[in-house]
Design an enzyme around this catalytic site. Structure first.
Site, mmCIF file in Angstrom:
data_model
loop_
_atom_site.group_PDB
_atom_site.id
_atom_site.type_symbol
_atom_site.label_atom_id
_atom_site.label_comp_id
_atom_site.label_asym_id
_atom_site.label_seq_id
_atom_site.Cartn_x
_atom_site.Cartn_y
_atom_site.Cartn_z
ATOM 1 N N TYR A 73 0.699 -1.445 0.360
ATOM 2 C CA TYR A 73 -0.011 -0.403 -0.418
ATOM 3 C C TYR A 73 0.536 0.951 -0.008
ATOM 4 O O TYR A 73 0.339 2.196 -0.815
ATOM 5 C CB TYR A 73 -1.201 -0.281 1.161
ATOM 6 C CG TYR A 73 -2.135 1.319 1.415
ATOM 7 C CD1 TYR A 73 -3.235 0.636 0.378
ATOM 8 C CD2 TYR A 73 -1.566 2.494 1.568
ATOM 9 C CE1 TYR A 73 -3.800 2.091 -0.002
ATOM 10 C CE2 TYR A 73 -2.400 3.406 1.876
ATOM 11 C CZ TYR A 73 -3.694 3.240 1.392
ATOM 12 O OH TYR A 73 -4.792 3.996 0.786
ATOM 13 N N PHE A 125 -7.519 21.870 -24.209
ATOM 14 C CA PHE A 125 -7.771 20.019 -24.011
ATOM 15 C C PHE A 125 -9.076 20.022 -24.047
ATOM 16 O O PHE A 125 -8.950 20.231 -22.565
ATOM 17 C CB PHE A 125 -6.881 19.577 -24.109
ATOM 18 C CG PHE A 125 -6.519 17.880 -24.294
ATOM 19 C CD1 PHE A 125 -7.189 17.889 -25.677
ATOM 20 C CD2 PHE A 125 -7.028 16.839 -23.350
ATOM 21 C CE1 PHE A 125 -7.343 16.310 -25.631
ATOM 22 C CE2 PHE A 125 -7.740 15.635 -23.894
ATOM 23 C CZ PHE A 125 -7.854 14.857 -25.062
ATOM 24 N N THR A 126 -9.898 18.946 -24.097
ATOM 25 C CA THR A 126 -11.178 18.744 -23.824
ATOM 26 C C THR A 126 -11.424 18.520 -22.072
ATOM 27 O O THR A 126 -11.896 19.552 -21.695
ATOM 28 C CB THR A 126 -11.863 17.349 -24.364
ATOM 29 O OG1 THR A 126 -11.246 16.561 -23.962
ATOM 30 C CG2 THR A 126 -12.205 17.367 -25.448
ATOM 31 N N ASP A 216 1.429 20.390 -19.989
ATOM 32 C CA ASP A 216 0.382 19.014 -20.316
ATOM 33 C C ASP A 216 2.154 18.326 -21.100
ATOM 34 O O ASP A 216 1.695 18.675 -21.990
ATOM 35 C CB ASP A 216 -0.051 19.732 -21.483
ATOM 36 C CG ASP A 216 -1.037 18.069 -21.306
ATOM 37 O OD1 ASP A 216 -0.546 17.068 -21.296
ATOM 38 O OD2 ASP A 216 -2.497 18.738 -21.818
ATOM 39 N N LYS A 259 -0.135 7.934 -23.837
ATOM 40 C CA LYS A 259 0.308 7.892 -24.421
ATOM 41 C C LYS A 259 2.089 7.462 -25.136
ATOM 42 O O LYS A 259 2.144 6.390 -24.763
ATOM 43 C CB LYS A 259 0.039 9.652 -25.169
ATOM 44 C CG LYS A 259 -1.256 9.258 -25.264
ATOM 45 C CD LYS A 259 -2.253 10.168 -23.666
ATOM 46 C CE LYS A 259 -3.418 10.466 -23.853
ATOM 47 N NZ LYS A 259 -4.688 10.707 -23.038
ATOM 48 N N ARG A 383 -12.909 15.430 -33.908
ATOM 49 C CA ARG A 383 -12.589 16.692 -33.019
ATOM 50 C C ARG A 383 -12.729 18.153 -33.949
ATOM 51 O O ARG A 383 -12.075 18.683 -34.411
ATOM 52 C CB ARG A 383 -10.908 16.644 -33.444
ATOM 53 C CG ARG A 383 -10.807 14.825 -32.763
ATOM 54 C CD ARG A 383 -9.736 15.590 -30.744
ATOM 55 N NE ARG A 383 -10.729 15.144 -30.134
ATOM 56 C CZ ARG A 383 -10.965 15.201 -28.858
ATOM 57 N NH1 ARG A 383 -10.123 14.730 -28.170
ATOM 58 N NH2 ARG A 383 -12.198 15.117 -28.436
ATOM 59 N N PHE A 450 -18.687 14.806 -25.970
ATOM 60 C CA PHE A 450 -18.644 14.363 -27.276
ATOM 61 C C PHE A 450 -18.337 12.011 -27.061
ATOM 62 O O PHE A 450 -18.581 11.184 -27.789
ATOM 63 C CB PHE A 450 -16.626 14.548 -28.106
ATOM 64 C CG PHE A 450 -15.971 14.523 -26.654
ATOM 65 C CD1 PHE A 450 -16.143 15.800 -26.093
ATOM 66 C CD2 PHE A 450 -14.644 13.568 -27.067
ATOM 67 C CE1 PHE A 450 -14.538 16.145 -25.365
ATOM 68 C CE2 PHE A 450 -14.004 13.613 -25.852
ATOM 69 C CZ PHE A 450 -13.552 14.707 -24.714
HETATM 70 N N1 PM9 Z 1 -6.631 12.489 -24.899
HETATM 71 C C1 PM9 Z 1 -6.932 11.473 -26.653
HETATM 72 O O1 PM9 Z 1 -7.360 10.608 -26.902
HETATM 73 C C2 PM9 Z 1 -7.828 10.297 -24.268
HETATM 74 C C3 PM9 Z 1 -8.940 11.076 -23.796
HETATM 75 S S1 PM9 Z 1 -9.972 12.408 -24.487
HETATM 76 C C4 PM9 Z 1 -10.013 11.667 -25.720
HETATM 77 O O2 PM9 Z 1 -6.305 11.678 -27.252
HETATM 78 C C5 PM9 Z 1 -3.795 15.632 -23.607
HETATM 79 C C6 PM9 Z 1 -3.108 16.351 -24.254
HETATM 80 C C7 PM9 Z 1 -4.500 14.141 -24.322
HETATM 81 C C8 PM9 Z 1 -5.543 13.755 -23.265
HETATM 82 C C9 PM9 Z 1 -6.579 12.785 -23.910
HETATM 83 C C10 PM9 Z 1 -4.970 14.437 -21.796
HETATM 84 C C11 PM9 Z 1 -5.932 13.442 -20.692
HETATM 85 C C12 PM9 Z 1 -4.621 15.373 -21.706
HETATM 86 N N2 PM9 Z 1 -3.836 16.201 -22.599
HETATM 87 O O3 PM9 Z 1 -7.080 10.555 -20.683
HETATM 88 O O4 PM9 Z 1 -6.384 11.614 -18.255
HETATM 89 O O5 PM9 Z 1 -4.434 14.204 -25.265
HETATM 90 O O6 PM9 Z 1 -4.747 10.125 -19.319
HETATM 91 O O7 PM9 Z 1 -5.692 12.404 -19.589
HETATM 92 C C13 PM9 Z 1 -6.774 11.430 -24.822
HETATM 93 P P1 PM9 Z 1 -6.410 10.706 -19.812
#
Ligand code: PM9
Length: 463
Positions: A73, A125-126, A216, A259, A383, A450
């Site tokens: 843990y 970013f979303t 980011d 990623k 997008r 989306f």
């Molecule tokens: N990006 C992508 O497919 C997955 C979710 S949105 C469709 O591009 C940036 C630049 C990203 C991102 C996720 C996140 C969030 C933050 N910044 O999905 O929570 O491209 O791990 O990261 C997606 P998490």
């Protein structure tokens, strides 16, 4: 000079079988999914280009790391491996693991943003913007105008427009701007990089105004590769060296490790300031878990530590971006309208140019992604206006200049033959583009619509 081909710096040890469905099956599947590719079942998909997030192929070393998980843990040895990998590759002194990128965004936004603050960034970013808004802030776009033009071939469309930044600081005052958020390889602009020259200038600007830079860093290695290839003076530097140089210019970072770092789940918040780290440790236990695991299993932290090291290798990055360039070149030479120049993680189709008969309020990119799936079983992602959502003050749809379909390439997953099939399928859809009908919402979620929004086709002449 003689052109030399590249090849992937790995060989395949295990495969996952995929199957093609019939057009009738896909037609039924897309209606059941409300014309939203996020709502398709993955087993109904042939080539999955929805995202590059959490869908990469881990190496044998990463899988071996999974077997070395220390699931204590508190104080798991894998956390210390992760912390050391972050410090040695990304230069940040402190690491707080989170379950994925948005977990880090939540904590950082709560810590740094006050009601009424402004958050300049090189395009939204979303999830990032939503966390900023939920914390009481307002996002302000300070990316160069070229980033909003799919046809501009600017090599660094992720660069900052300092006139926009100066205007903002003159209007609202530096004390209302806790940080500038800089994404490396800007996702929503088409995977476009920021140059080190722009970042260095931003460092000076932020120091002058007493404002932090939050990075980011989700696709920092891809950005570093473009700097190596495109920015004067960097040809002889390694991706690893450039990644460090980028990170050293910033104060804190949020990371979706799904990623660049090629793990199926995970993320972190990193910083250099001891006080901010202490505060992040206080908050992470509320939302994620103890500060030495933060929502990740020990084994996943180990795979991540190894993935970080693999992600900054030059030969990996050449093959990674090389595959995207291969698809981009095939589509470009067939006259498919694309975001130019080629980006780091995906090829982006310009839906506005491909479907000129559809107004933006009929969601052309959403309709195009659905049509591509029906045609070929390839799953892409919208997008455009659907992703942009509604303005938090007016409630009106935000109408972005970029109305795109993203063909996102997972890391180390598909072959050149998959890219050929993809290119042929897109070209076929383009030939019948005038048959694609517009869409309207049948269900619109309040946030991040989306992901789960549902649509139906507009009847001819009704909208
Ligand atoms: N990006 C992508 O497919 C997955 C979710 S949105 C469709 O591009 C940036 C630049 C990203 C991102 C996720 C996140 C969030 C933050 N910044 O999905 O929570 O491209 O791990 O990261 C997606 P998490």
């Amino acid at each position: 000079m003689e052109k030399r081909s590249w090849a992937e710096p790995y060989k395949i040890k295990m495969v996952e079988l995929i199957k093609m469905t019939t057009k009738e099956e896909r037609q039924a599947a897309i209606i059941e999914a409300g014309y939203n590719t996020f709502l398709l079942k993955s087993e109904d998909v042939y080539i999955d280009l929805l995202t590059d997030s959490g869908v990469g192929a881990m190496s044998d070393r990463q899988w071996a790391g999974i077997m070395m998980g220390d699931e204590a843990y508190a104080g798991s040895r894998n956390f210390y491996h992760l912390r050391d990998a972050v410090e040695s590759h990304y230069s940040y002194r402190f690491t707080v693991p989170t379950h994925q990128g948005r977990g880090a965004e939540n904590i950082l936004s709560q810590l740094l943003i006050k009601e009424g603050d402004y958050l300049p960034g090189n395009m939204y970013f979303t999830t990032t913007r939503l966390h900023q808004e939920l914390a009481g802030g307002t996002f302000v776009d300070i990316i160069i105008d070229e980033a909003h033009d799919p046809n501009s071939t600017h090599p660094f469309k992720g660069n900052v427009d300092f006139i926009k930044l100066d205007n903002l600081v003159n209007e609202v005052g530096a004390d209302k701007i806790p940080y500038v958020c800089i994404a490396t390889c800007v996702n929503m602009a088409g995977g476009q990089p920021i140059s080190l020259a722009s970042l260095r200038e931003l460092r000076k600007w932020c120091d002058k105004h007493g404002i932090l830079i939050v990075h980011d860093m989700t696709r920092v290695a891809e950005n570093a590769y473009f700097i190596q290839q495109r920015e004067e003076g960097y040809r002889s530097k390694t991706v690893k060296e450039i990644v460090s140089e980028i990170c050293e210019l910033t104060d804190a970072a949020t990371m979706s490790s799904k990623k660049d770092a090629m793990v199926n789940i995970g993320g972190f918040l990193a910083m250099n300031d001891a006080r901010l780290y202490e505060q992040a440790c206080e908050l992470v236990v509320v939302y994620e878990g103890l500060h030495t695991y933060g929502g990740m299993a020990g084994r996943d932290m180990e795979a991540l530590a190894i993935g970080i090291t693999e992600s900054v290798q030059d030969d990996h990055m050449q093959a990674r971006v090389g595959q995207i360039e291969y698809l981009w070149d095939r589509l470009e030479s067939a006259g498919v309208p694309l975001v130019k120049p080629c980006g780091g993680h995906a090829v982006f189709l310009d839906a506005r140019a491909m479907l000129p008969h559809l107004p933006q309020n009929q969601f052309p990119a959403q309709a195009l992604a659905a049509a591509l799936y029906v045609e070929s079983g390839i799953r892409a992602m919208e997008r455009g206006v659907v992703s942009a959502g509604r303005d938090k003050n007016t409630g009106q749809n935000r109408l972005p200049k970029l109305e795109l379909v993203r063909l996102t390439i997972p890391r180390r997953v598909y072959t050149q033959a998959h890219m050929d099939v993809t290119a042929e399928s897109v070209i076929r859809v383009m030939k019948h583009a005038d048959e694609v009908k517009g869409l309207r919402f049948t269900y619109e979620p309040r946030m991040l619509r989306f992901f789960q929004g549902r649509f139906e086709e507009c009847l001819a002449g009704t909208e």
